[in-house]
Design a protein around this motif. Structure first.
Motif, short mmCIF file in Angstrom:
data_model
loop_
_atom_site.label_atom_id
_atom_site.label_comp_id
_atom_site.label_asym_id
_atom_site.label_seq_id
_atom_site.Cartn_x
_atom_site.Cartn_y
_atom_site.Cartn_z
N SER A 1 0.86 -1.18 0.00
CA SER A 1 0.00 0.00 0.00
C SER A 1 0.89 1.23 0.00
CB SER A 1 -0.91 0.01 1.22
OG SER A 1 -0.15 0.16 2.41
N LEU B 1 -4.88 5.48 -5.25
CA LEU B 1 -5.21 4.05 -5.30
C LEU B 1 -4.00 3.27 -5.79
CD1 LEU B 1 -8.73 4.45 -6.92
CD2 LEU B 1 -8.22 4.06 -4.51
N LEU B 2 -3.72 2.16 -5.17
CA LEU B 2 -2.59 1.31 -5.54
C LEU B 2 -3.11 -0.09 -5.84
CD1 LEU B 2 0.92 1.12 -3.95
CD2 LEU B 2 -0.45 -0.98 -4.14
N GLU B 3 -2.62 -0.66 -6.92
CA GLU B 3 -3.06 -2.01 -7.29
C GLU B 3 -1.93 -2.72 -8.03
OE1 GLU B 3 -6.52 -4.20 -10.02
OE2 GLU B 3 -6.48 -2.01 -9.79
N ARG B 4 -1.79 -4.01 -7.73
CA ARG B 4 -0.85 -4.86 -8.48
C ARG B 4 -1.68 -5.77 -9.39
NH1 ARG B 4 4.04 -7.64 -5.41
NH2 ARG B 4 4.45 -8.07 -7.60
N ARG B 5 -1.33 -5.76 -10.69
CA ARG B 5 -2.11 -6.54 -11.64
C ARG B 5 -1.28 -6.82 -12.89
NH1 ARG B 5 -6.11 -3.06 -12.64
NH2 ARG B 5 -5.46 -2.46 -14.74
N LEU C 1 2.56 -2.53 -11.29
CA LEU C 1 2.11 -1.77 -10.12
C LEU C 1 1.46 -0.51 -10.66
CD1 LEU C 1 2.12 -1.42 -6.98
CD2 LEU C 1 4.14 0.02 -7.33
N HIS D 1 -2.90 5.34 -9.19
CA HIS D 1 -3.79 6.21 -9.95
C HIS D 1 -4.77 6.93 -9.04
CE1 HIS D 1 -7.21 3.33 -9.71
NE2 HIS D 1 -6.25 2.41 -9.77
N ASP E 1 -13.35 4.27 -8.82
CA ASP E 1 -12.17 3.48 -9.14
C ASP E 1 -12.42 2.71 -10.43
OD1 ASP E 1 -9.91 1.97 -9.29
OD2 ASP E 1 -10.23 0.86 -7.41
N ARG F 1 -10.01 1.28 -11.99
CA ARG F 1 -8.85 0.37 -12.05
C ARG F 1 -7.79 0.87 -13.04
NH1 ARG F 1 -9.81 -5.81 -12.27
NH2 ARG F 1 -7.77 -5.63 -11.20
N ASP G 1 -9.59 7.58 -14.70
CA ASP G 1 -8.51 7.48 -13.71
C ASP G 1 -7.24 8.13 -14.27
OD1 ASP G 1 -10.25 6.20 -12.11
OD2 ASP G 1 -9.30 4.23 -12.22
N ASN H 1 2.08 3.74 -14.12
CA ASN H 1 2.34 2.34 -13.76
C ASN H 1 3.78 1.97 -14.06
OD1 ASN H 1 1.38 2.49 -16.67
ND2 ASN H 1 2.05 0.35 -16.61
#
Length: 620
Positions: free
Chosen positions: A541, A564-568, A572, A575, A583, A585, A600, A604
């Motif tokens: 996070s 917002l943080l996301e791993r996908r 990483l 946004h 969100d 994504r 957004d 990344n």
């Protein structure tokens, strides 16, 4: 038979008329016939034109009384002069025509009987009356006429009312303008354009990046980038086409050989300009000297606009350095792009701040590409991270709105004081258009427009002082009110200049906030990359990022909450929630984001194994 009273003949035929009329029984001479005809023609024309001239003259004098009552000085309305001129010209033409026809008619009468001749002469010399068919005797002509007194009283009443309305309107406008100026002085003592320009930050030449940027521009070939090439299908030369392919390539893929060779050849040819441009990375501020035009809105901002050229040059240099493996050098070129953006400084114009945004966005996009090509050193990442956070803290929207307020108020003031022609603001106008004196009622009108415009802009500047995540609904309501006034029956008549010149704030603000969000997300991403290098894995996070790397994480300017943080998919993503506060994504659709579509804002980075992919790899 009654004997006439002594002196009655003298009353009926004054000396001037006796000189014109022939003695009884004698034929009129040529000049007497001409004079009698001229008098008759002038009187009959006056009978027709007189009432019209009286109405127009009264209207013109009413405007004159209105301006005088408003306290804006004395000036005769053109209607009054036109009415007097119309009556005078009409009587002149009637007299000329009557003078020409008089001798002709007199010659024809000589063949008629003496009684007929006397009757016609009496008709020619008969005075004009409002009711010419009514017969009056000598005694009735001594009775005073009432209609001149009625007309005079009516005109006096109209002028008195116009004067009173002018007094009321003048006091109302003066009070409203004084309140707007007082509010501006209270909240921002340096709000006027001259004070705003004088309060700009002074920058010594040795610290002024704008001087370096201008020198770089002078070294670049004409048309870079995007010079037209007659033989090219796109109309661009090969360097511009290569720059477009570079911008369209996925950030984690290498450039194709043709694109790389073209850009490398160009950059080698401009090595001196590139080296000088890279030195801007070490500058923190800049200042262009502006030469304001008389109409202000056409002030040339060539040096400000040219900053984009230098930013694109550095973008190509950063891409080629990353392509060749010099990742730290590439990050320094990205930092130089932010230096180019900062060279615009505190120019008090919205268009200047939008130019600053354009250069800064290029820096954020380039940093993302550099990170997609490998692993820059912690020092290089830290330098760009600090520069991005510093740039993200700049109040660009507030600065632009303060400038727009000052320009709008000063333009209206100059028109009001006769320093600038209204035509200079139109598409076909020029700042040096002929300036004519402004009438008193015109000065009142422009004072009212100034009060309206300054009041609107004070509200806008107050909104610009609010945090970014609070501004959107306030700006929407503000702009709705402007549209309501502009579409009303009297809106464009009462305040056309403010309605047409207020900035498109609800459009400009999202650009400023998106820029701030892009820089904030980029700074967090670089901090996350430094954390990964230090800890061996991405942070779970934003709060988990080592505080020694990112002591005070920026917040999402659209929501006021953490990014917002996301791993996908080996990436990483950092946004913002964007204007729709949802969100998506990390998705962004340029066609629909202003209408609530995916919007957004962020950036990344890839896991190391997904970086520096071949040119033919699928794009992100």
């Amino acid at each position: 038979m009654d004997t006439p009273e002594p002196g009655l003949e003298a009353y009926e035929a004054p000396r001037s008329e006796a000189a014109i009329e022939p003695p009884a029984g004698a034929a009129p001479s040529l000049w007497q016939s001409s004079l009698l005809g001229a008098r008759s023609g002038a009187r009959r024309v006056a009978l027709v034109i007189g009432p019209i001239s009286l109405l127009l003259g009264t209207a013109g004098l009413a405007w004159t009384a209105f301006g005088l009552g408003a306290g804006r000085g004395f000036g005769v309305h053109p209607l009054a002069a036109s009415a007097a001129g119309m009556l005078a010209v009409g009587e002149l033409y009637g007299a000329i025509l009557g003078g020409v026809l008089g001798p002709i008619v007199a010659r024809a009468r000589r063949k008629s009987t003496e009684s007929g001749r006397a009757s016609r002469l009496a008709f020619l010399s008969r005075p004009i009356r409002l009711l010419p068919w009514r017969r009056t005797d000598v005694t009735s002509r001594t009775r005073p006429r009432r209609w001149p007194w009625v007309a005079a009283a009516t005109i006096a009443a109209i002028l008195t009312i116009a004067f009173g309305v002018g007094v009321y309107a003048g006091r109302y406008v003066d009070r409203r303008l004084a309140q707007a100026i007082s509010a501006s002085d209270r909240d921002d003592p340096n709000w006027r354009l001259d004070d705003l320009m004088a309060a700009r930050e002074p920058v010594p030449d040795e610290e002024n990046s704008a001087i370096v940027v201008a020198e770089v521009v002078s070294m670049l070939p004409e048309g870079w980038p995007g010079a037209r090439a007659p033989g090219s299908p796109s109309g661009k030369d090969e360097v511009a086409e290569a720059a477009d392919r570079m911008a369209a390539a996925a950030a984690n893929t290498r450039l194709d050989d043709e694109t790389a060779a073209t850009l490398r050849g160009y950059l080698d040819a401009q090595a001196e300009a590139v080296g000088l441009a890279r030195s801007v990375a070490e500058f923190r501020r800049g200042r262009h000297e502006l030469e304001l035009t008389r109409d202000l809105v056409s002030t040339p901002l060539r040096e400000t606009q040219d900053c984009r050229l230098v930013a694109r040059l550095l973008g190509a240099d950063a891409a080629m350095r990353a392509h060749g493996g010099d990742l730290d050098g590439a990050m320094d070129s990205c930092r130089a792009m932010l230096g180019v953006a900062r060279s615009i400084g505190d120019e008090p114009m919205l268009i200047s701040q939008l130019g600053r945004i354009a250069a800064g966005v290029t820096a954020a996009d380039s940093a993302r590409r550099v990170l997609g090509q490998g692993e820059p050193s912690d020092q290089a990442l830290a330098r760009f991270q600090a520069a991005a956070l510093d740039e993200a803290s700049e109040p660009l929207f507030l600065r632009g709105m303060r400038g727009e307020r000052a320009i709008l108020d000063e333009v209206i003031r100059r028109i009001r004081d006769g320093e600038l022609a209204v035509s200079a603001l139109s598409d076909g106008g020029r700042p040096d258009d002929l300036v004519r004196p402004v009438s008193p009622w015109g000065r009142l009108w422009f004072d009212h427009q100034r009060a309206v415009g300054l009041g609107w802009m004070n509200e806008l500047v107050a909104i610009a002082h609010r945090p970014p995540f609070e501004r959107a609904p306030l700006l929407a309501a503000w702009e709705a009110e402007i549209r309501r006034v502009a579409r009303s029956r009297l809106g464009l008549l009462a305040a056309p200049l403010p309605a047409l010149m207020v900035p498109a704030a609800a459009t400009a603000d999202p650009s400023c906030v998106r820029y701030q969000a892009s820089l904030g997300a980029t700074a967090i991403l670089l901090a996350a990359e430094r954390h990964r290098r230090k800890m061996g894995d991405w942070p779970g996070s934003i709060d988990a990022i080592d505080r020694s790397i990112l002591p005070d994480p920026p917040v999402d300017p659209f929501s006021g909450k953490p990014f917002l943080l996301e791993r996908r998919d080996g990436q990483l993503l950092i946004h913002s929630a964007g204007p729709n506060l949802r969100d998506d994504r990390g998705a962004f659709d340029a066609r629909t984001w202003r209408k609530g579509g995916p919007d957004d804002v962020g950036t990344n980075a890839w896991d190391v194994s997904f970086r520096r992919q071949p040119p033919d790899s699928p794009r992100e």
